[in-house]
Design a protein around this motif. Structure first.
Motif, PDB file in Angstrom:
ATOM      1  N   ILE A 139      -1.097 -15.266 -14.897  1.00  0.00           N
ATOM      2  CA  ILE A 139      -0.139 -14.271 -14.420  1.00  0.00           C
ATOM      3  C   ILE A 139      -0.428 -13.979 -12.953  1.00  0.00           C
ATOM      4  CG2 ILE A 139       0.785 -11.938 -14.735  1.00  0.00           C
ATOM      5  CD1 ILE A 139      -0.328 -12.020 -17.605  1.00  0.00           C
ATOM      6  N   LYS A 140       0.587 -14.075 -12.119  1.00  0.00           N
ATOM      7  CA  LYS A 140       0.462 -13.679 -10.718  1.00  0.00           C
ATOM      8  C   LYS A 140       1.250 -12.396 -10.494  1.00  0.00           C
ATOM      9  CE  LYS A 140      -0.575 -18.067  -8.478  1.00  0.00           C
ATOM     10  NZ  LYS A 140      -0.203 -19.003  -7.383  1.00  0.00           N
ATOM     11  N   TYR A 141       0.583 -11.464  -9.792  1.00  0.00           N
ATOM     12  CA  TYR A 141       1.187 -10.146  -9.565  1.00  0.00           C
ATOM     13  C   TYR A 141       0.978  -9.725  -8.117  1.00  0.00           C
ATOM     14  CZ  TYR A 141       1.681  -5.095  -9.391  1.00  0.00           C
ATOM     15  OH  TYR A 141       2.074  -3.830  -9.034  1.00  0.00           O
ATOM     16  N   THR A 142       1.995  -9.127  -7.525  1.00  0.00           N
ATOM     17  CA  THR A 142       1.851  -8.450  -6.240  1.00  0.00           C
ATOM     18  C   THR A 142       2.714  -7.200  -6.271  1.00  0.00           C
ATOM     19  OG1 THR A 142       1.975  -8.679  -3.827  1.00  0.00           O
ATOM     20  CG2 THR A 142       3.672  -9.811  -5.102  1.00  0.00           C
ATOM     21  N   SER A 143       2.207  -6.117  -5.715  1.00  0.00           N
ATOM     22  CA  SER A 143       2.891  -4.825  -5.817  1.00  0.00           C
ATOM     23  C   SER A 143       4.181  -4.823  -5.002  1.00  0.00           C
ATOM     24  CB  SER A 143       1.988  -3.703  -5.325  1.00  0.00           C
ATOM     25  OG  SER A 143       0.867  -3.541  -6.154  1.00  0.00           O
ATOM     26  N   PRO A 144       5.307  -4.517  -5.634  1.00  0.00           N
ATOM     27  CA  PRO A 144       6.560  -4.419  -4.881  1.00  0.00           C
ATOM     28  C   PRO A 144       6.604  -3.121  -4.088  1.00  0.00           C
ATOM     29  CG  PRO A 144       6.938  -3.941  -7.195  1.00  0.00           C
ATOM     30  CD  PRO A 144       5.496  -4.341  -7.078  1.00  0.00           C
ATOM     31  N   GLY A 145       7.193  -3.161  -2.910  1.00  0.00           N
ATOM     32  CA  GLY A 145       7.356  -1.948  -2.129  1.00  0.00           C
ATOM     33  C   GLY A 145       8.089  -0.883  -2.925  1.00  0.00           C
ATOM     34  N   ALA A 146       7.636   0.373  -2.817  1.00  0.00           N
ATOM     35  CA  ALA A 146       8.215   1.558  -3.467  1.00  0.00           C
ATOM     36  C   ALA A 146       7.758   1.720  -4.913  1.00  0.00           C
ATOM     37  CB  ALA A 146       9.742   1.572  -3.406  1.00  0.00           C
ATOM     38  N   SER A 147       7.028   0.749  -5.473  1.00  0.00           N
ATOM     39  CA  SER A 147       6.398   0.931  -6.779  1.00  0.00           C
ATOM     40  C   SER A 147       4.906   1.169  -6.559  1.00  0.00           C
ATOM     41  CB  SER A 147       6.615  -0.296  -7.663  1.00  0.00           C
ATOM     42  OG  SER A 147       7.986  -0.450  -7.976  1.00  0.00           O
ATOM     43  N   SER A 148       4.246   1.691  -7.578  1.00  0.00           N
ATOM     44  CA  SER A 148       2.853   2.127  -7.399  1.00  0.00           C
ATOM     45  C   SER A 148       1.925   1.518  -8.439  1.00  0.00           C
ATOM     46  CB  SER A 148       2.770   3.660  -7.495  1.00  0.00           C
ATOM     47  OG  SER A 148       3.580   4.277  -6.520  1.00  0.00           O
ATOM     48  N   LEU A 149       0.678   1.385  -8.054  1.00  0.00           N
ATOM     49  CA  LEU A 149      -0.406   1.027  -8.964  1.00  0.00           C
ATOM     50  C   LEU A 149      -1.052   2.305  -9.489  1.00  0.00           C
ATOM     51  CD1 LEU A 149      -2.147  -1.903  -7.050  1.00  0.00           C
ATOM     52  CD2 LEU A 149      -0.846  -2.077  -9.162  1.00  0.00           C
ATOM     53  N   PRO A 150      -1.732   2.234 -10.643  1.00  0.00           N
ATOM     54  CA  PRO A 150      -2.021   1.030 -11.426  1.00  0.00           C
ATOM     55  C   PRO A 150      -0.906   0.675 -12.399  1.00  0.00           C
ATOM     56  CG  PRO A 150      -3.142   2.887 -12.395  1.00  0.00           C
ATOM     57  CD  PRO A 150      -2.475   3.410 -11.156  1.00  0.00           C
ATOM     58  N   ILE A 151      -1.029  -0.551 -12.913  1.00  0.00           N
ATOM     59  CA  ILE A 151      -0.217  -0.993 -14.040  1.00  0.00           C
ATOM     60  C   ILE A 151      -1.168  -1.505 -15.115  1.00  0.00           C
ATOM     61  CG2 ILE A 151       1.745  -1.630 -12.578  1.00  0.00           C
ATOM     62  CD1 ILE A 151       0.848  -4.607 -13.123  1.00  0.00           C
ATOM     63  N   LEU A 152      -0.657  -1.636 -16.316  1.00  0.00           N
ATOM     64  CA  LEU A 152      -1.422  -2.236 -17.405  1.00  0.00           C
ATOM     65  C   LEU A 152      -0.733  -3.506 -17.872  1.00  0.00           C
ATOM     66  CD1 LEU A 152      -2.329   0.731 -19.811  1.00  0.00           C
ATOM     67  CD2 LEU A 152      -3.777  -0.308 -18.042  1.00  0.00           C
TER      68      LEU A 152
END
Length: 584
Positions: free
Chosen positions: A561-574
């Motif tokens: 799985i590859k992930y990068t944070s999209p602008g205007a969304s926030s971490l963390p995620i599960l």
């Protein structure tokens, strides 16, 4: 005969093998190109004694010139049929050459013919010549909406056939009249176009399952290749107040990647964290996000890159003018430098930051063809000319991710410009805009997380973000430290070495609403497919399905799985791992 009966009848008819033989020869020849009927006149031109003809100005070769029998010029039926897009078939009544509005029946060695059911007496009998059916030239006026002109000097026959009017497509579908809450609903699309093809279908009210009781109206409209919409097909589905599956149960069984649903976020707090082995990549992050909202022309950020890097841009136009972004690359060295532009995702303009932030990530993960740029010593160049074509109206924004690599140091200057300002001539003249937010250079930002334990035997989770110290970098314009708490522009690669068959993997946001994308085994999944996720929602991103034909103890494939944070969304995620046995 109405269109439904005509379609059903013609669907049962099969082109007879004898006709396929009888229509080969004169006509377009063995290497002909068959053109679909269009809603414009068909123009055919023949010259006596020549094997060439023209179809709407395009030259075609015939196997023989037009035959002349007892002073009568004969025209190959195949040529007419192909030019108007007619369907040709044989039955016990003769040879049929049918379009939706014009239906012709001919018989060899007979003058009698039929057109749309009416008897027509031809000037001479239809006949087979060189194994191909022919009709007299003058019969084209009787059997089709056609006319012809003979030029005696050129020995040329010009036939013009007027087109049939377009027939609207027919929308039709089959669906159950009554279903339970959460029951899978199957829609069978029965739409058709009598004289063309359907290129677009629009539905309203259609769902794969319904989770509130009531009456739901489903409509379907279809659009054909001639630009005509059908009438709407409508059906009412009664959803009774009896539960088959909850949303969570339904989507875990029948969901597609990207489907969203409500879940118990508090329950997931009790799930065990998987054990991980984590390493850092060596990608440098160039982040331009301060000021996020700019209020005039100026320099947004500037720094030097000399190794594999990623540029992250995320800005909004706070002026009352039409503005754009530009990135200029400058070689201040004494040697030529080659720059390679890799994956990139550009999105905007839009007033919805979640929308353009998500779209940029989706396009970046999808991948791009590499592009090279050679910079001679002391020269500057525009990194992405297409970036300057994205014009932001007041309050619109833009987000972008770009991978770059170079074989020597280069200076990258990100600027906010008016629509008409030239970036190259402005790069050394603009003043720095006030920093409000985060920007800077961050080293070794990419992260690799390996999970070697078997996941999916019981509920477990993996948290992305807030995994220790916040990402720290340096602002080259101020010389101070800078922070990237959202890890924007950084790519996290999760490698799950052992995922049990049947395991469902869910993405659940933990710090607010979320709209983005992930890549799972190279396939990009929108998260969610439509709209955004709330705290109490999740999106299915993958199901570990057992391959067809797999037997015995064959090991399940790894999942990346590859992930990068999209602008205007926030971490963390599960990332949440749910056993398939829960839904057997």
């Amino acid at each position: 005969m109405n269109r439904e009966r005509w379609i059903k009848r013609t669907a049962r008819q099969v082109i007879a093998a004898s006709l396929l033989v009888s229509l080969v020869g004169t006509g377009f020849g063995s290497k002909e190109e068959v053109y679909a009927a269009e809603r414009q006149p068909v123009n055919l031109a023949f010259v006596h004694g020549s094997k060439q003809m023209t179809f709407n100005g395009k030259v075609q070769n015939m196997t023989t010139p037009l035959p002349i029998v007892k002073g009568v010029t004969m025209i190959p039926v195949r040529t007419i049929a192909s030019s108007v897009g007619a369907r040709v078939y044989n039955d016990n009544k003769g040879t049929h050459i049918d379009t939706y509005f014009n239906k012709v029946t001919l018989n060899i060695n007979m003058r009698g013919a039929r057109r749309n059911g009416s008897y027509v007496l031809l000037p001479a009998a239809a006949m087979r010549i060189n194994d191909t059916m022919h009709v007299p030239l003058s019969a084209v006026k009787q059997l089709w909406n056609a006319g012809y002109v003979f030029n005696a000097q050129l020995k040329q026959i010009s036939i013009t056939i007027q087109p049939d009017p377009n027939v609207a497509p027919v929308a039709d579908f089959k669906a159950p009249l009554e279903v339970r809450l959460g029951e899978p609903v199957e829609f069978e699309d029965l739409s058709y176009d009598p004289d063309g093809k359907i290129i677009k279908t629009e539905w309203t009210g259609r769902k794969s399952a319904y989770f509130e009781p009531g009456f739901y109206t489903v409509t379907q409209s279809v659009y054909d290749n001639e630009g005509t919409w059908s009438e709407k097909k409508e059906q009412i589905i009664n959803v009774i107040d009896e539960v088959m599956y909850t949303p969570y149960e339904y989507y875990m069984r029948y969901g597609n990647p990207g489907d969203k649903f409500a879940l118990d976020a508090k329950l997931m707090n009790t799930f065990k964290e998987v054990a991980t082995f984590e390493t850092k990549g060596h990608t440098t992050l160039y982040m331009s996000n301060a000021p996020e909202r700019f209020f005039g022309e100026g320099l947004l950020y500037e720094d030097v890159l000399d190794s594999p890097s990623r540029i992250f841009l995320h800005h909004r136009n706070g002026t009352q003018e039409r503005m754009k972004l530009a990135v200029i690359v400058t070689n201040t060295q004494s040697e030529t430098v080659k720059l390679t532009l890799g994956n990139r995702g550009l999105a905007g303009p839009s007033v919805n930051a979640m929308q353009f932030g998500s779209a940029a990530v989706t396009r970046y993960l999808t991948g791009s063809a590499p592009r090279e740029l050679i910079l001679e010593p002391g020269t500057s160049a525009v990194l992405l000319p297409e970036l300057e074509k994205i014009i932001m109206n007041p309050d619109e924004g833009f987000s972008g991710l770009m991978d770059v690599d170079m074989d020597g140091p280069l200076t990258f200057s990100a600027m906010a410009l008016r629509e008409t300002t030239d970036g190259l001539s402005s790069v050394f003249m603009l003043e720095e805009l006030e920093k409000v937010g985060n920007r800077g250079l961050f080293l070794d930002t990419d992260q690799y997380i390996d999970v070697t334990e078997t996941v999916g035997l019981k509920e477990s989770k993996l948290r992305i973000g807030s995994r220790g110290t916040s990402m720290v970098g340096e602002d080259a314009l101020t010389g101070g430290l800078t922070y990237n708490g959202g890890e924007y522009g950084a790519v996290t690669t999760v490698r799950l070495k052992d995922v049990a068959y049947g395991t469902r993997i869910i993405l659940n946001p933990r710090a607010g609403i979320f709209q983005g994308a992930v890549s799972v085994n190279g396939k990009v999944v929108a998260v969610p497919t439509g709209g955004h996720l709330n705290l109490g929602e999740g999106a299915l991103i993958y199901t570990q399905k057992k391959p067809e034909g797999a037997v015995g103890l064959q090991a399940p494939p790894e999942v990346t799985i590859k992930y990068t944070s999209p602008g205007a969304s926030s971490l963390p995620i599960l990332f949440v791992f749910i056993p398939g046995s829960n839904f057997d």
